[in-house]
Design a protein around this motif. Structure first.
Motif, short mmCIF file in Angstrom:
data_model
loop_
_atom_site.label_atom_id
_atom_site.label_comp_id
_atom_site.label_asym_id
_atom_site.label_seq_id
_atom_site.Cartn_x
_atom_site.Cartn_y
_atom_site.Cartn_z
N LYS A 12 0.88 -1.40 -0.01
CA LYS A 12 0.01 -0.26 -0.08
C LYS A 12 1.09 1.30 -0.16
N ARG A 13 1.89 1.04 0.60
CA ARG A 13 2.74 2.40 1.29
C ARG A 13 4.28 2.19 1.43
N SER A 14 5.27 2.76 1.07
CA SER A 14 6.77 2.99 1.04
C SER A 14 6.98 3.74 2.16
N GLY A 15 8.24 3.80 2.82
CA GLY A 15 8.57 4.23 3.58
C GLY A 15 9.60 4.70 3.10
N ILE A 16 10.91 6.48 2.32
CA ILE A 16 11.47 6.04 2.36
C ILE A 16 12.78 7.15 3.60
N LYS A 33 2.51 6.58 -1.45
CA LYS A 33 1.56 5.26 -1.58
C LYS A 33 2.65 4.60 -3.06
N SER A 34 2.66 3.27 -3.00
CA SER A 34 3.35 2.81 -3.29
C SER A 34 3.02 2.90 -4.94
N TYR A 71 5.95 -8.93 -4.63
CA TYR A 71 5.68 -7.85 -4.78
C TYR A 71 6.44 -6.41 -5.38
N ILE A 72 7.80 -6.69 -4.03
CA ILE A 72 9.14 -5.98 -4.17
C ILE A 72 9.78 -6.42 -5.62
N ASN A 116 0.15 4.34 14.17
CA ASN A 116 0.06 5.66 12.48
C ASN A 116 1.56 3.73 11.62
N LYS A 117 0.71 3.15 10.74
CA LYS A 117 1.26 2.60 10.16
C LYS A 117 2.60 3.66 9.22
N ALA A 118 2.13 4.89 8.47
CA ALA A 118 3.20 5.42 7.63
C ALA A 118 4.57 5.71 9.14
#
Length: 141
Positions: A12-16, A33-34, A71-72, A116-118
């Protein structure tokens, strides 16, 4: 000299996370968002010089490929095709989400914010980047 950018890729989303220009300090940058990650990287790479992109590459405890790689791997292919001159590194990310959560607890972040998963994704990317940088330093010494 360019930065090192790390990605904790998720469905769903990616941390940077990104280093400073001297590649000394890893800092959480944001969560994206991925589905919008390639567009984000296009924009970011126009503004900032990045030498290396480190992508969290999850494995199991038996050192085999985890299910998340389905997915990766397509994302890595897409990234390589879009940015052929960019140095891309796959880096073992086992336990980074758990470490991120523990870091939040140790830092005194409240229970509501820890959900907060983000934020967890951004901290995970920072841990991946910091670990990668430490590994580089250890190889040099």
């Amino acid at each position: 000299m360019g930065r090192i950018l790390a990605i904790d890729y998720g469905r769903k989303r990616s941390g940077i996370a990104v280093t400073d220009n001297l590649k000394l300090i890893a800092n959480g940058l944001c969560t994206v968002k991925s589905a919008e990650l390639i567009a984000f990287l296009e924009d970011y790479l126009k503004k900032e010089k990045v030498d290396t992109v480190v992508i969290g590459y999850p494995k199991t405890l038996q050192n085999t490929a985890s299910e998340s790689l389905r997915y990766i791997n397509p994302f890595i292919k897409q990234l390589t095709k879009k940015f052929p001159d960019l140095h891309i590194v796959q880096y073992d990310e086992r336990f980074t989400s758990k470490m991120a959560f523990q870091t939040m607890i140790d830092s005194g972040i409240g229970k509501m914010k820890r959900q907060n998963k983000a934020l967890v994704d951004k901290i995970s990317a920072t841990i991946i980047l910091q670990s990668y940088m430490e590994n580089l330093r250890n190889k040099i010494l």
